[in-house]
Every structure is written in structure tokens, then in C-alpha cells.
Design a protein around this motif. Structure first.
Motif, mmCIF file in Angstrom:
data_model
loop_
_atom_site.group_PDB
_atom_site.id
_atom_site.type_symbol
_atom_site.label_atom_id
_atom_site.label_comp_id
_atom_site.label_asym_id
_atom_site.label_seq_id
_atom_site.Cartn_x
_atom_site.Cartn_y
_atom_site.Cartn_z
ATOM 1 N N ASN A 164 0.848 -1.194 0.000
ATOM 2 C CA ASN A 164 0.000 0.000 0.000
ATOM 3 C C ASN A 164 0.888 1.251 0.000
ATOM 4 O OD1 ASN A 164 -1.780 2.131 0.625
ATOM 5 N ND2 ASN A 164 -3.163 0.746 1.713
ATOM 6 N N ALA A 165 1.173 1.738 -1.191
ATOM 7 C CA ALA A 165 2.092 2.881 -1.334
ATOM 8 C C ALA A 165 1.560 4.123 -0.635
ATOM 9 C CB ALA A 165 2.321 3.174 -2.816
ATOM 10 N N GLU A 166 0.253 4.319 -0.701
ATOM 11 C CA GLU A 166 -0.341 5.518 -0.100
ATOM 12 C C GLU A 166 -0.173 5.505 1.420
ATOM 13 O OE1 GLU A 166 -4.590 7.931 0.151
ATOM 14 O OE2 GLU A 166 -4.456 6.129 -1.087
ATOM 15 N N ALA A 167 -0.355 4.328 2.037
ATOM 16 C CA ALA A 167 -0.205 4.243 3.494
ATOM 17 C C ALA A 167 1.239 4.536 3.904
ATOM 18 C CB ALA A 167 -0.646 2.866 3.986
ATOM 19 N N PHE A 168 2.215 4.021 3.149
ATOM 20 C CA PHE A 168 3.623 4.329 3.438
ATOM 21 C C PHE A 168 3.882 5.833 3.311
ATOM 22 C CE2 PHE A 168 4.881 -0.210 2.794
ATOM 23 C CZ PHE A 168 5.693 -0.333 3.912
ATOM 24 N N ASN A 169 3.306 6.442 2.283
ATOM 25 C CA ASN A 169 3.481 7.884 2.083
ATOM 26 C C ASN A 169 2.882 8.666 3.259
ATOM 27 O OD1 ASN A 169 4.066 10.314 0.400
ATOM 28 N ND2 ASN A 169 1.849 10.477 0.381
ATOM 29 N N ASN A 170 1.659 8.285 3.650
ATOM 30 C CA ASN A 170 1.002 8.963 4.765
ATOM 31 C C ASN A 170 1.769 8.751 6.077
ATOM 32 O OD1 ASN A 170 -1.051 9.984 3.178
ATOM 33 N ND2 ASN A 170 -2.429 8.279 3.558
ATOM 34 N N LEU A 171 2.280 7.532 6.254
ATOM 35 C CA LEU A 171 3.098 7.242 7.439
ATOM 36 C C LEU A 171 4.309 8.184 7.473
ATOM 37 C CD1 LEU A 171 3.908 5.500 9.888
ATOM 38 C CD2 LEU A 171 5.009 3.911 8.278
ATOM 39 N N GLY A 172 4.948 8.349 6.321
ATOM 40 C CA GLY A 172 6.116 9.226 6.235
ATOM 41 C C GLY A 172 5.793 10.660 6.628
ATOM 42 N N VAL A 173 4.641 11.157 6.169
ATOM 43 C CA VAL A 173 4.247 12.538 6.491
ATOM 44 C C VAL A 173 4.062 12.693 8.010
ATOM 45 C CG1 VAL A 173 2.445 14.290 6.221
ATOM 46 C CG2 VAL A 173 3.203 12.972 4.242
ATOM 47 N N SER A 174 3.426 11.698 8.642
ATOM 48 C CA SER A 174 3.198 11.775 10.091
ATOM 49 C C SER A 174 4.515 11.704 10.853
ATOM 50 C CB SER A 174 2.260 10.651 10.542
ATOM 51 O OG SER A 174 0.994 10.797 9.947
ATOM 52 N N LEU A 175 5.424 10.856 10.396
ATOM 53 C CA LEU A 175 6.738 10.763 11.052
ATOM 54 C C LEU A 175 7.515 12.072 10.887
ATOM 55 C CD1 LEU A 175 7.622 7.135 9.939
ATOM 56 C CD2 LEU A 175 7.308 7.881 12.316
ATOM 57 N N LYS A 176 7.391 12.670 9.702
ATOM 58 C CA LYS A 176 8.057 13.966 9.489
ATOM 59 C C LYS A 176 7.498 15.014 10.444
ATOM 60 C CE LYS A 176 6.562 17.043 7.118
ATOM 61 N NZ LYS A 176 6.194 18.443 7.040
ATOM 62 N N ASP A 177 6.173 14.997 10.642
ATOM 63 C CA ASP A 177 5.563 15.966 11.553
ATOM 64 C C ASP A 177 6.006 15.747 12.999
ATOM 65 O OD1 ASP A 177 4.291 17.189 9.482
ATOM 66 O OD2 ASP A 177 2.324 16.320 9.848
ATOM 67 N N GLN A 178 6.527 14.554 13.301
ATOM 68 C CA GLN A 178 7.100 14.294 14.625
ATOM 69 C C GLN A 178 8.605 14.583 14.646
ATOM 70 O OE1 GLN A 178 6.048 10.211 15.736
ATOM 71 N NE2 GLN A 178 4.428 11.026 17.026
ATOM 72 N N ASP A 179 9.111 15.096 13.534
ATOM 73 C CA ASP A 179 10.541 15.416 13.391
ATOM 74 C C ASP A 179 11.407 14.154 13.347
ATOM 75 O OD1 ASP A 179 12.057 17.623 12.807
ATOM 76 O OD2 ASP A 179 12.787 17.924 14.841
ATOM 77 N N LYS A 180 10.798 13.015 12.989
ATOM 78 C CA LYS A 180 11.560 11.765 12.840
ATOM 79 C C LYS A 180 11.930 11.625 11.362
ATOM 80 C CE LYS A 180 9.194 9.583 16.752
ATOM 81 N NZ LYS A 180 8.149 8.635 17.183
ATOM 82 N N LEU A 181 12.940 12.398 10.959
ATOM 83 C CA LEU A 181 13.221 12.556 9.526
ATOM 84 C C LEU A 181 13.772 11.281 8.896
ATOM 85 C CD1 LEU A 181 14.696 16.185 9.374
ATOM 86 C CD2 LEU A 181 12.313 15.418 9.319
ATOM 87 N N VAL A 182 14.632 10.557 9.615
ATOM 88 C CA VAL A 182 15.229 9.341 9.039
ATOM 89 C C VAL A 182 14.157 8.276 8.817
ATOM 90 C CG1 VAL A 182 16.891 7.488 9.428
ATOM 91 C CG2 VAL A 182 17.495 9.834 10.046
ATOM 92 N N GLU A 183 13.268 8.097 9.802
ATOM 93 C CA GLU A 183 12.183 7.117 9.648
ATOM 94 C C GLU A 183 11.231 7.542 8.532
ATOM 95 O OE1 GLU A 183 10.246 5.756 13.361
ATOM 96 O OE2 GLU A 183 11.887 6.786 14.380
ATOM 97 N N ALA A 184 10.968 8.846 8.444
ATOM 98 C CA ALA A 184 10.095 9.351 7.382
ATOM 99 C C ALA A 184 10.699 9.072 6.012
ATOM 100 C CB ALA A 184 9.863 10.851 7.562
#
Length: 546
Positions: A164-184
Motif C-alpha cells: 500500500n504505497a499511499e499508506a507508506f506515504n502517509n506514514l512518512g508525512v506523520s513521522l516527518k511531523d514528529q521530526d523523525k526525519l530518518v524514519e520518514a
């Protein structure tokens, strides 16, 4: 036979044959339903809506028909009618998980986020392993800034549907908003490994590189996104940041205009017939400007309103009423309003933050008066009587409102401990809202005003008066920084490693505010280094003062 054709993707053939059947058997609602599905697949939205509407008339107890009608009405932007149709589908079949999911989508589009979450959860009670619904739920929770819950929903969706590419993309955005840039970064790369032409994921990858200060990599990823989706507004908008932060305002502000095409960035884009082109003579024109984004942005960019007046325009500015008292201190005749005028009352309109672009602003031409707002003299006097006379007064702010934009900008109040120990220094809180409770937990003195400090309907009027009484303002990147700069107060701003574009890079001054000094993190998250520099400079300042 028709269903076989539909499953094979021969939609035009389905439409042709279904229309023939429908003429022969006009009450065969299943045929109309299949016709609607084929028309929808061909992008014929209006015709599909009519077909599904016919289905619901022919069989008012057919939940599937109302669900399909609801989806089409949503596509047409008819949200209330869509909600009615989807609720009808659910009333016929209370176990209709897909209808609950579609209802959630419609409610989310209307920004009714709590109701959308409830609809998705009801869908998941019926079908717990529906990855699409989990993804939709996660996206809505993210909109609500419930990042931990959103991440949990996206990870559940991915565990059920690993491709599910969209879920991975959305997960990345949420991780970025937590400042977890490497995980994002890992999440966006996973998304692109599944869907290599995913423009949105390339754009988001570019945002991570921007946050890391890798501006060429950021631009490259935006360009890849645009190669797949040439009119991708998010990529074009994000392209502005690498240029702006490096001081190329002309190109950066041009890309910045793409924010107008993004629904969440600007609620009311300027109507085409009212857009100002630089060759339009402004003398005598009714120029309507309206606020956008945060209070700090309004304070920073209201400086352009008198420039419109200088060109002969009659300027009306729609802005939140709580800023009217502050903005009325500008040396201008700008009329402040809380509502939009009738079309026949304006000649030109623009969102506030388009004005730098419309004035073709470069670093050298930023309108940067030492001060352009003022504090109320009576309030300055009032607060002067309540502050110490003989101490060096430092107004402080350490946190903005807890939104995504504040991630990485705020720091704990405890960083002011070293400054508090300097002799004859008094720390005065200019802070209200999120993070104010930290005052109770620190082991040093901070002067606070709680009872009547900016407790009325006018924002910042007491804050401005206290600032004028201070010798220095030290603040995080918040509206307080912009207010202090606009008042011409001596202001020190503590900035994260890669700050907002307006502070640019590698400079300790700001072309926007002549009385401001910038203190920057050398590495991400390192506030100790910033406050070491602030303390050192403050000691020098106090020594010079004698």
C-alpha cells in the motif's frame, strides 16, 4: 455477460449494451447500477450520478445504489446530498462497512474530522482488516494532529496490505511531523519502491531533504515529481523553499504563489478578474487584501499595506478582529475589516502573502523600517509602573502553539536558567498558551502577569506594551519574534538548524527586522549550543552597559 465485460475493463462496451438493456427493461435497477459504475469508470460523473439516482428510485431498499450515489455526489462537491445518500445506505444495511468508509471520506472533505473518525471506526468494527479504511482513518487523525494514533493506523494498514504505497506515504508525512526525519525518509522510499511514479511521495521526500539542508536533493525530487505530474501544486509550492531560504526571493516567491492552488494552504484564492498585474495603475483603485496563515505572518507582511497606499490605492484589509487594535498603529489609512466586501466594492484583491511577490521583492528591496507597529502609550505607562526600574528586563518566549509548524522550533523554558543567574537580570514571560505551565516547574524566577495580561479581545496589546518596557526580547520562532521586530525592540531569536525560509541561512541578522539578532543551532536539536552563545553575548552586553 455485462458483468464479464465490466470485469474485463471494457467500459464503453458495457455502457453501450447496458443502455440497450435499460431501454428494453427500464425497471431493471441492477442494469442501471452497472451502467452507473461503467460511466463512473469512464469519468462521466454527471451521467453516472443520474444512473445511480435512477437505481435508488427503482429500488428504494437497495443500499448499494445509495452508496454509489453518495460517492458520485461527493465527487460533484455536493457534500450534504452525499451524506444523506450514504446515511440512507447505512439505514438500509447497518453492516455496510463501505458506506461508513465513504461517509467518513465525505465528512473529512467537509473538515468534520471527529464525525469522520467515528464513521471510519464504525466501518472498522464491521471490517477490521480493511487497509483502505485504516489509511483513511490515519489521514484524518493526522489532520487532527493525533500523530501517534495516525501512525498506528497507517502501520496496521501496511501490515494488512504491505504494497500500500499511499499508506507508506502517509506514514512518512506523520513521522516527518514528529521530526523523525530518518524514519520518514525510509517510509517515502518504501512508498516509491511500490509505486515508482508516485509524485506525492517524491515531493515529500524533497521536503525531508529540505529539512536536512540538502537543497539540491530537495529540488531534484520536486522536479522528478513534476515529471510525473507537471501541475502538482505541492511540488511547485515546496520548490519555493530552497530558493527563499538561500535568499533568491524573486524565484522563490514565484513558486510560493502555488500555495494558492492548495486547499489547505489558502481558503480563498484571489478571483481571476481581480488579480493585480504590475502594469495595473493603482491610483484610486479599491484594493482588497485578506489575511492568511498565522498571526506572525500577518504581523510580518502587513508592512506591505502602506506601500499599496503609496501607489495610490485605497486599501481594505480583512483580518481577524483581535489584531485590529495592534494593526491600527501602522502609519497608514488602511481600513481594517472582518468580512469580505461585495464584488462591486473592489477593483483588485490579493492574499496578504502575495504582496511581496507582487512588489517583486528582492533582499535589497525588503521594506525594513526600524519599526512599523507601535504599542499603546497608556498601556506602556501602565506596565512600566508594574515592572522593576533598576533591573535589566528580558522578555522571553519559548514555545509557539502546538501545531505541525512548531515542530523543532520550541525549546524548554529551563534553557533560560543560566541567564536567570546573571546579576540584576529579570526574566519576564511574554508567553501565553501551550507550554505556559512550565513556569511552575523551573527552579528560577520568571515574572508573570496572569490576571489582566492580554485578557481582552485584542491580541498582543499588553504584550507590545511590556516589550517596549523591556531592554531585550529573547524568543523562539513565534509570532512574539515578529511582534518584537515590528515594534523595533532589540530582539534575539533562537532558531532551529534549518529554520523557516524567512530567516535564511548562515547570517546573524535579518533583512526583515533591523533590530533583530539570530542565534542558530549548529546541529539539529542542539539548543544548549544556542543558549551558550546567547549567554556569552548577553554577558558582553551587560558589561558594556556598565
Amino acid at each position: 455477460h455485462l458483468m464479464n465485460l465490466y470485469n474485463q475493463g471494457q467500459l464503453a462496451m458495457v455502457v453501450q449494451q447496458a443502455q440497450g438493456f435499460a431501454q428494453q427493461y427500464p425497471r431493471a435497477f441492477i442494469v442501471w447500477n452497472l451502467l452507473g459504475a461503467a460511466l463512473k469508470g469512464l469519468g462521466r460523473i454527471n451521467d453516472a450520478t443520474e444512473a445511480f439516482s435512477r437505481v435508488t428510485q427503482l429500488n428504494p431498499n437497495y443500499a448499494e445504489g445509495f452508496n454509489n450515489l453518495g460517492v458520485m455526489l461527493q465527487d460533484q462537491g455536493k457534500a450534504e446530498e452525499a451524506i444523506h445518500a450514504l446515511n440512507k445506505a447505512i439505514s438500509i444495511n447497518p453492516k455496510f462497512a463501505e458506506a461508513y468508509n465513504n461517509l467518513g471520506n465525505t465528512l473529512r472533505d467537509q473538515n468534520k474530522l471527529d464525525e469522520a473518525v467515528e464513521a471510519y471506526n464504525r466501518s472498522l468494527v464491521i471490517k477490521p482488516d480493511n487497509a483502505d479504511t485504516l489509511n483513511n482513518l490515519g489521514a484524518t487523525l493526522k489532520d487532527k494532529d493525533n500523530l501517534e494514533e495516525a501512525i498506528y493506523a497507517f502501520k496496521r494498514a501496511i501490515s494488512i496490505m504491505p504494497n500500500n504505497a499511499e499508506a507508506f506515504n502517509n506514514l512518512g508525512v506523520s513521522l516527518k511531523d514528529q521530526d523523525k526525519l530518518v524514519e520518514a525518509l525510509e517510509a517515502f522510499r518504501a512508498s516509491l519502491s511500490i509505486k515508482p511514479d508516485y509524485a506525492e511521495a517524491y515531493t515529500n521526500l524533497g521536503v525531508i531533504f529540505r529539512e536536512q539542508g540538502k537543497f539540491e536533493d530537495a529540488i531534484n525530487n520536486y522536479q522528478i515529481a513534476l515529471s510525473f505530474k507537471p501541475d502538482h501544486a505541492e511540488a511547485l509550492y515546496n520548490m519555493s523553499f530552497p530558493y527563499l531560504i538561500q535568499g533568491n526571493l524573486v524565484d522563490g516567491l514565484k513558486f510560493w504563489e502555488w500555495r494558492i492552488k492548495i486547499k489547505k494552504r489558502l481558503a480563498t484564492p484571489a478571483r481571476a478578474k481581480f488579480i493585480w498585474t504590475r502594469d495595473k495603475i493603482l491610483k484610486g483603485s479599491q484594493f482588497f487584501v485578506y489575511e492568511e496563515q498565522g498571526l506572525g505572518d500577518i504581523i510580518q507582511f502587513c508592512r506591505y499595506l502602506p506601500l499599496l497606499e503609496q501607489k495610490g490605492a485605497i486599501v481594505n484589509f480583512k483580518v481577524t478582529p483581535k489584531l485590529h487594535a495592534l494593526l491600527q498603529t501602522m502609519k497608514s489609512k488602511v481600513h481594517l475589516t472582518a468580512s469580505f466586501p461585495n464584488e462591486n466594492e473592489i477593483d483588485i484583491e490579493a492574499p496578504l502573502m502575495s504582496l511581496p511577490h507582487l512588489f517583486n521583492t528582492e533582499l535589497e528591496t525588503i521594506p525594513s523600517a526600524k519599526s512599523y507597529l507601535a504599542a499603546d502609550p497608556d498601556k506602556v505607562s501602565k506596565w512600566s509602573n508594574r515592572l522593576s526600574k533598576d533591573r535589566y528586563k528580558i522578555g522571553i518566549c519559548w514555545q509557539g502553539s502546538k501545531t505541525n509548524i512548531d515542530v523543532g522550533r520550541s525549546f524548554p523554558l529551563s534553557h533560560f536558567r543560566g541567564i536567570s543567574k546573571l546579576s540584576d537580570v529579570e526574566l519576564i514571560s511574554l508567553h501565553k498558551g501551550d507550554g505556559e505551565d512550565q513556569i511552575r516547574d523551573v527552579d528560577f524566577d520568571v515574572t508573570t502577569f496572569r490576571a489582566d495580561f492580554d485578557d481582552g479581545e485584542d491580541a498582543f496589546v499588553d504584550t507590545a506594551a511590556v516589550m517596549i518596557n523591556c531592554d531585550l526580547i529573547i524568543t523562539s520562532d513565534t509570532a512574539i519574534a515578529h511582534l518584537a521586530g515590528a515594534l523595533g525592540c532589540q530582539t534575539w531569536v533562537a532558531l532551529k538548524h534549518i529554520p523557516d525560509w524567512r530567516w535564511m541561512l548562515d547570517r546573524s541578522d535579518s533583512p526583515w527586522y533591523p533590530t533583530m539578532t539570530l542565534f542558530r543551532q549548529k546541529t539539529p536539536g542542539d539548543w544548549a549550543c544556542v543558549f551558550d552563545a546567547i549567554n556569552k553575548n548577553l554577558r558582553i552586553l551587560l558589561d558594556q552597559r556598565g
